[in-house]
Design a protein around this motif. Structure first.
Motif, PDB file in Angstrom:
ATOM      1  N   PHE A 184       0.819  -1.205   0.000  1.00 40.11           N
ATOM      2  CA  PHE A 184       0.000   0.000   0.000  1.00 40.11           C
ATOM      3  C   PHE A 184       0.856   1.260   0.000  1.00 40.11           C
ATOM      4  N   ALA A 185       1.896   1.294   0.829  1.00 39.01           N
ATOM      5  CA  ALA A 185       2.753   2.485   0.897  1.00 39.01           C
ATOM      6  C   ALA A 185       3.364   2.793  -0.465  1.00 39.01           C
ATOM      7  N   ASN A 186       3.796   1.765  -1.163  1.00 40.15           N
ATOM      8  CA  ASN A 186       4.367   1.979  -2.495  1.00 40.15           C
ATOM      9  C   ASN A 186       3.342   2.616  -3.432  1.00 40.15           C
ATOM     10  N   TRP A 187       2.078   2.161  -3.314  1.00 39.62           N
ATOM     11  CA  TRP A 187       1.036   2.680  -4.195  1.00 39.62           C
ATOM     12  C   TRP A 187       0.783   4.174  -3.938  1.00 39.62           C
ATOM     13  N   VAL A 188       0.496   4.528  -2.688  1.00 41.62           N
ATOM     14  CA  VAL A 188       0.116   5.918  -2.422  1.00 41.62           C
ATOM     15  C   VAL A 188       1.297   6.866  -2.570  1.00 41.62           C
ATOM     16  N   ASN A 189       2.483   6.424  -2.204  1.00 41.46           N
ATOM     17  CA  ASN A 189       3.650   7.296  -2.385  1.00 41.46           C
ATOM     18  C   ASN A 189       3.944   7.517  -3.863  1.00 41.46           C
ATOM     19  N   ALA A 190       3.740   6.478  -4.668  1.00 40.08           N
ATOM     20  CA  ALA A 190       4.009   6.593  -6.102  1.00 40.08           C
ATOM     21  C   ALA A 190       3.017   7.515  -6.793  1.00 40.08           C
ATOM     22  N   HIS A 191       1.835   7.713  -6.184  1.00 39.78           N
ATOM     23  CA  HIS A 191       0.803   8.532  -6.822  1.00 39.78           C
ATOM     24  C   HIS A 191       0.591   9.861  -6.114  1.00 39.78           C
ATOM     25  N   LYS A 192       1.490  10.211  -5.200  1.00 43.21           N
ATOM     26  CA  LYS A 192       1.372  11.485  -4.496  1.00 43.21           C
ATOM     27  C   LYS A 192       1.875  12.623  -5.380  1.00 43.21           C
ATOM     28  N   SER A 193       1.117  13.717  -5.400  1.00 43.77           N
ATOM     29  CA  SER A 193       1.530  14.920  -6.128  1.00 43.77           C
ATOM     30  C   SER A 193       2.163  15.914  -5.166  1.00 43.77           C
ATOM     31  N   GLN A 194       3.005  16.794  -5.696  1.00 46.31           N
ATOM     32  CA  GLN A 194       3.557  17.843  -4.833  1.00 46.31           C
ATOM     33  C   GLN A 194       2.446  18.749  -4.313  1.00 46.31           C
ATOM     34  N   ASN A 195       1.474  19.027  -5.160  1.00 43.25           N
ATOM     35  CA  ASN A 195       0.274  19.740  -4.756  1.00 43.25           C
ATOM     36  C   ASN A 195      -0.792  18.680  -4.491  1.00 43.25           C
ATOM     37  N   LEU A 196      -1.034  18.428  -3.215  1.00 36.62           N
ATOM     38  CA  LEU A 196      -1.875  17.297  -2.870  1.00 36.62           C
ATOM     39  C   LEU A 196      -3.242  17.386  -3.539  1.00 36.62           C
ATOM     40  N   VAL A 197      -3.649  16.268  -4.111  1.00 40.24           N
ATOM     41  CA  VAL A 197      -4.955  16.158  -4.758  1.00 40.24           C
ATOM     42  C   VAL A 197      -5.887  15.431  -3.800  1.00 40.24           C
ATOM     43  N   SER A 198      -7.042  16.010  -3.518  1.00 34.77           N
ATOM     44  CA  SER A 198      -7.964  15.431  -2.546  1.00 34.77           C
ATOM     45  C   SER A 198      -9.212  14.832  -3.191  1.00 34.77           C
ATOM     46  N   ASP A 199      -9.277  14.841  -4.490  1.00 41.05           N
ATOM     47  CA  ASP A 199     -10.425  14.307  -5.224  1.00 41.05           C
ATOM     48  C   ASP A 199     -10.529  12.794  -4.991  1.00 41.05           C
ATOM     49  N   PRO A 200     -11.615  12.288  -4.403  1.00 41.90           N
ATOM     50  CA  PRO A 200     -11.719  10.853  -4.124  1.00 41.90           C
ATOM     51  C   PRO A 200     -11.610   9.973  -5.354  1.00 41.90           C
ATOM     52  N   ALA A 201     -11.886  10.520  -6.532  1.00 41.25           N
ATOM     53  CA  ALA A 201     -11.790   9.728  -7.760  1.00 41.25           C
ATOM     54  C   ALA A 201     -10.354   9.583  -8.242  1.00 41.25           C
ATOM     55  N   SER A 202      -9.433  10.337  -7.662  1.00 35.95           N
ATOM     56  CA  SER A 202      -8.049  10.301  -8.122  1.00 35.95           C
ATOM     57  C   SER A 202      -7.411   8.939  -7.860  1.00 35.95           C
ATOM     58  N   ARG A 203      -6.463   8.592  -8.687  1.00 42.93           N
ATOM     59  CA  ARG A 203      -5.845   7.266  -8.652  1.00 42.93           C
ATOM     60  C   ARG A 203      -5.191   6.961  -7.302  1.00 42.93           C
ATOM     61  N   GLU A 204      -4.693   7.978  -6.632  1.00 41.04           N
ATOM     62  CA  GLU A 204      -4.027   7.777  -5.349  1.00 41.04           C
ATOM     63  C   GLU A 204      -4.921   7.048  -4.354  1.00 41.04           C
ATOM     64  N   PHE A 205      -6.225   7.307  -4.412  1.00 42.88           N
ATOM     65  CA  PHE A 205      -7.155   6.764  -3.417  1.00 42.88           C
ATOM     66  C   PHE A 205      -7.846   5.484  -3.890  1.00 42.88           C
ATOM     67  N   ASN A 206      -7.432   4.964  -5.017  1.00 37.73           N
ATOM     68  CA  ASN A 206      -8.103   3.799  -5.595  1.00 37.73           C
ATOM     69  C   ASN A 206      -7.067   2.763  -6.029  1.00 37.73           C
ATOM     70  N   GLU A 207      -6.623   1.990  -5.047  1.00 34.32           N
ATOM     71  CA  GLU A 207      -5.627   0.951  -5.330  1.00 34.32           C
ATOM     72  C   GLU A 207      -6.132  -0.033  -6.379  1.00 34.32           C
ATOM     73  N   VAL A 208      -5.209  -0.579  -7.130  1.00 37.54           N
ATOM     74  CA  VAL A 208      -5.571  -1.648  -8.048  1.00 37.54           C
ATOM     75  C   VAL A 208      -5.675  -2.958  -7.270  1.00 37.54           C
ATOM     76  N   TRP A 209      -6.368  -3.908  -7.868  1.00 33.80           N
ATOM     77  CA  TRP A 209      -6.537  -5.245  -7.300  1.00 33.80           C
ATOM     78  C   TRP A 209      -5.160  -5.884  -7.126  1.00 33.80           C
ATOM     79  N   PRO A 210      -4.845  -6.603  -6.032  1.00 36.82           N
ATOM     80  CA  PRO A 210      -5.725  -6.995  -4.938  1.00 36.82           C
ATOM     81  C   PRO A 210      -5.699  -6.025  -3.756  1.00 36.82           C
ATOM     82  N   ASN A 211      -5.036  -4.924  -3.850  1.00 30.20           N
ATOM     83  CA  ASN A 211      -4.854  -3.881  -2.829  1.00 30.20           C
ATOM     84  C   ASN A 211      -3.993  -4.363  -1.664  1.00 30.20           C
ATOM     85  N   GLY A 212      -3.699  -3.431  -0.753  1.00 24.46           N
ATOM     86  CA  GLY A 212      -2.733  -3.727   0.306  1.00 24.46           C
ATOM     87  C   GLY A 212      -3.316  -4.245   1.601  1.00 24.46           C
ATOM     88  N   ARG A 213      -4.613  -4.501   1.632  1.00 26.39           N
ATOM     89  CA  ARG A 213      -5.245  -4.933   2.876  1.00 26.39           C
ATOM     90  C   ARG A 213      -4.686  -6.261   3.373  1.00 26.39           C
TER      91      ARG A 213
END
Length: 855
Positions: A184-213
């Motif tokens: 999970f950390a790799n996913w969100v860090n890889a998709h973090k912008s310098q100007n944080l994007v808070s849009d829930p539809a943004s890729r940062e908040f939507n892990e691909v299958w199977p996710n990090g749970r």
């Protein structure tokens, strides 16, 4: 000023707030001084906690540093994950306690021993607090807040912290699921912008299958505390029982639009075996949690949504061990800053709430120390109040399943004994050497009852997790309740694996070898033999054969496997079989003749050629990663069958001719190339569809299984407020049901009794088949064994198919209404699934000399 302009300014302001690096004072209490010799997480990492998601190697590095510089901390690596990441436990207490930690530990565990606990002076004993973080890898406020918790306990100065550390031993597990957390950390860090994007539809908040749970094999480790099928759980629970903590905190996350939850949960959903005193103590802890959340102005709630029923969960398992389990659920930012219904939710805010909950917990534990210690002592001193005096279990046809039951009980600190003599209970005879006795006159009697009981009445009809987990039914092992005391034999102090044997004559005299399909690991032995080039045949009829070392012919049942020895290097084959017998618990019997005294001869057409499974599992978006992981784990770690996993989106481009079995677990398969799969099955492939996948296979005309329509209750009117309770009661969250099995069918090879318990957590109900030979497994007319099911649901599958099989061209389609591989601990039905892989192509191949079985 236009609304558009105002919104732009607000968005810019929000972005600045979200991207700003918070100060240490945002997290840490400023009412104490901190030891400057202890590096803060920010000093060690090079960034502030919450600015990035910490990787597991960074956690390990920081915890090792604290161990190096603080005399309050000792660190041990208590295990490794599947991906070989270290699992850590920090023991944090005063330097004086550290110097006598072994004595304090030995004294503390005496609280769980009624024979030694009476003389303990609990007023002088420290309480033991276990803090566990991030069992779900994509719930990161836990492991990130663990950095702050460890720093605070190592560096804070003053009389209050000194008193806390003198009166407490704190066990801190900074990350229970490192593999998932790193994913999970790799996913969100890889998709973090310098100007944080808070849009829930943004890729940062939507892990691909199977996710990090989940862990490496996509298992939810928060459901593995009781049966402990994974290395993370097994290693951790050794430490749990080594210490037997008084309090355990379990730090989680939930949906972004929620707030913060702490226990107690829904009062009516607490397991009846949990002592009332436990609930009272949990309520007292809640007062401290409320105070802490109010101090920082955070919203929170309690006594909703979550429960304390299934003892396999991290916050509930302690409740049956004289310990108080506390669940924390923090609304998740699922990244660095996300818009939610309560405003902008930032990652630092979620971390601060978890850290605050930790501080409140420690204040409560110190204030309630003597009460917690007394409660634990009293918990283990209370005698069993049930009229059941002992459980007897075991069988001889598959010693492996019985062996693993003993392993699980012993891992849970349950005393298991050999039988003193043969016992007959409920019309069953349990023989000494093949069966075991578990008396309830021991400290763990509540846990034992929860693992063996069949419970069908409940105060509430809603469950956060499963409602039944009776171990003998999970393992398909005979058992009985003894209502009078039985004299035990020797206590089981070691439980060696039940090795098999090779029974053969002089080298060079063996015509063939035979082995029964009964053993749990028989499929692993068969797979290795075929992989090494040996030709195997399985018996579709029973027979007798004269084997070495026995004066009378030996009876062999359906599914017996034949290994032709003629033409093989006899020494090489015998050595291989000796290795497999020891590893897999399989007995191999040599015969010197192909003629049999009774039943089919070894050259009969009723011995069917076996094929090496070449399975493909469809994965990806829409597929249950939990169910898929169970298949992967079973084949990879227990059967040694290589499994190809292909994303659904790639299936149209895959050459299916490489595979002979296609597996579909629960999921939505509308994206599959149906005609391509139909042609593959018609050419000889075996399609195995389970639970929701049966619906797809039926709708596409691949399976003859027909699903029942679930009637809608339209009678009368109901209160709107009752909707959740009504709809939830119609869900089968997880219960055990009885089926009747056709033991002559290839899917039931290796089973010895025609009653088989299955686990059901879905509402897939099948109509009776028009083909009388198509249903090898049927629910009985009164199927409920244990757990909750609405009567309307139970009526739908009484006396209906659990499995429907049909031919399609030269191939087979096997539709299973239930999941036979549930959570890796349903050993009793694993063989159903494995038989589908090993024998599925033999089903319906009745014609003499038929070639479609030889693929």
């Amino acid at each position: 000023m236009t609304n558009r302009y105002i919104n732009l300014i607000l968005c810019l302001f929000t972005s600045l707030i979200a991207s700003a690096q918070v100060a240490d004072s945002y997290y840490l209490p400023q009412t104490v001084q901190y030891n400057a010799a202890i590096p803060t997480p920010r000093q060690h990492l090079g960034y502030q906690v919450g600015e990035w998601h910490v990787s597991h190697d960074q956690i390990v590095g920081y915890m090792k540093k604290l161990d190096e510089v603080s005399d309050r901390i000792t660190l041990v690596e208590y295990g490794r994950t599947y991906e070989s990441r270290p699992l850590l436990l920090l023991t944090i207490t005063s330097p004086q306690n550290q110097q006598q930690i072994d004595r304090l530990k030995a004294e503390h565990v005496q609280l769980a021993d009624p024979a030694r606990s009476t003389g303990l002076d609990v007023s002088k004993m420290p309480a033991v607090v276990w803090m566990g973080y991030t069992v779900h890898g994509n719930e990161p406020s836990g492991n990130n807040s663990a950095l702050l918790a460890a720093y605070y306990l190592a560096a804070a100065q003053g009389p209050a912290i000194d008193s806390l550390l003198n009166e407490s031993i704190i066990l801190l597990d900074p990350c229970i699921n490192p593999d998932g957390a790193n994913r999970f950390a790799n996913w969100v860090n890889a998709h973090k912008s310098q100007n944080l994007v808070s849009d829930p539809a943004s890729r940062e908040f939507n892990e691909v299958w199977p996710n990090g749970r989940t862990n490496h094999y996509w298992f939810d480790l928060n459901r593995d505390y009781l049966y402990q099928q994974h290395p993370e759980s097994q290693s951790r629970m050794v430490k749990f029982h080594e210490w037997k903590p008084n309090l355990l905190t379990d730090h989680h996350e939930m949906g972004t639009n929620s707030t913060f939850f702490f226990q107690p949960g829904v009062p009516s959903r607490t397991h009846p075996l949990t002592p009332r005193r436990n609930v009272e103590l949990t309520n007292r802890f809640g007062q401290f949690q409320a105070e802490g959340m109010q101090r920082i102005g955070s919203l929170f709630y309690t006594q909703e949504n979550f429960d304390d029923f299934y003892y396999g969960k991290g916050s509930t398992y302690p409740d049956v061990h004289g310990c108080v389990g506390i669940l924390f659920e923090q609304a998740s930012s699922r990244g660095h800053a996300q818009e939610g219904s309560n405003g902008l939710l930032t990652f630092p805010f979620t971390i601060r709430n978890q850290f605050t909950a930790m501080l409140s917990t420690l204040r409560a534990a110190r204030a309630m120390r003597v009460d917690l210690l007394n409660f634990q002592r009293d918990h283990y001193r209370e005698a069993n109040a049930d009229d059941v005096r002992a459980y007897v279990f075991g069988n001889s046809n598959d010693r492996v399943r019985t062996w693993e039951m003993v392993n699980i009980l012993r891992r849970n600190q349950v005393a298991v004994y050999e039988l003193n003599r043969d016992e007959t209970l409920d019309g069953r005879t349990y023989t000494r050497g093949n069966a075991y006795l578990v008396p309830l006159a021991q400290p763990q009697h509540r846990l034992i009852r929860s693992m063996f009981e069949k419970r069908t009445t409940f105060q509430d009809s809603l469950f956060y997790d499963i409602s039944a987990w009776s171990m003998p039914h999970c393992f398909n092992v005979p058992y009985s309740e003894a209502r009078t005391a039985l004299t035990p034999g020797a206590k089981v102090e070691a439980n060696p694996f039940p090795k098999g044997r090779v029974i053969s004559g002089p080298v060079g005299t063996d015509y063939a070898y035979l082995f029964a399909w009964d053993s749990y690991f028989a499929p692993r032995a068969a797979s290795e033999l075929m992989r090494k080039g040996y030709r195997l045949k399985s018996a579709s009829q029973p027979f007798s054969a004269q084997v070495y070392s026995q004066s009378q012919p030996m009876r062999f049942d359906y599914g017996t496997v034949q290994i032709l020895a003629n033409g093989q290097d006899p020494v090489q084959l015998r050595n291989l079989l000796a290795t497999l017998a020891e590893r897999d618990g399989v007995d191999f019997y040599a015969v010197s003749s192909g003629m049999t005294p009774d039943g089919i001869d070894l050259g009969s057409d009723n011995f069917k050629n076996m094929r090496q499974p070449r399975p493909l599992l469809v994965v990806g978006s829409g597929v249950s990663n939990l169910d898929a992981g169970e298949v992967w784990h079973l084949l990879d770690t227990r059967v040694n069958v290589p499994l190809s996993t292909v994303d659904m989106a790639q299936m149209s481009r895959v050459n299916l001719d490489r595979y002979n079995v296609l597996v579909l677990v629960s999921g939505d398969y509308n994206g599959l190339p149906t005609e391509k799969i139909r042609q593959w099955v018609q050419n000889g492939g075996t399609l195995v569809a389970m639970t929701d996948a049966v619906r797809w296979a039926s709708e596409k005309g691949l399976s003859t299984a027909r699903l029942k329509r679930i009637p809608t209750d339209t009678t009368g009117t109901r209160a709107y407020a009752d909707y959740e309770r009504y709809s939830g009661s119609r869900v089968i969250g997880g219960a055990i049901f009885q089926t009747r099995a056709d033991l002559t069918h290839p899917l039931l090879y290796g089973y010895k009794t025609n009653l088989l318990s299955v686990f059901k957590d879905n509402t897939v109900f099948l109509e009776k088949s028009r083909d009388p030979f198509a249903t090898p497994l049927y629910y009985t007319p009164t199927p409920l064994v244990s757990g909750y099911v609405a009567s309307a649901n139970e009526r739908l599958f009484r006396d209906t198919p659990a499995i429907v099989v049909n031919t399609l061209g030269s191939g087979r389609v096997i539709a299973m209404a239930d999941n036979p591989n549930f959570r890796a601990f349903w050993y009793g039905t694993n063989k159903l699934f494995l038989n589908a892989l090993f024998f599925g192509n033999q089903i319906g191949a009745f014609a003499r000399g038929s070639s479609d079985e030889n693929d």
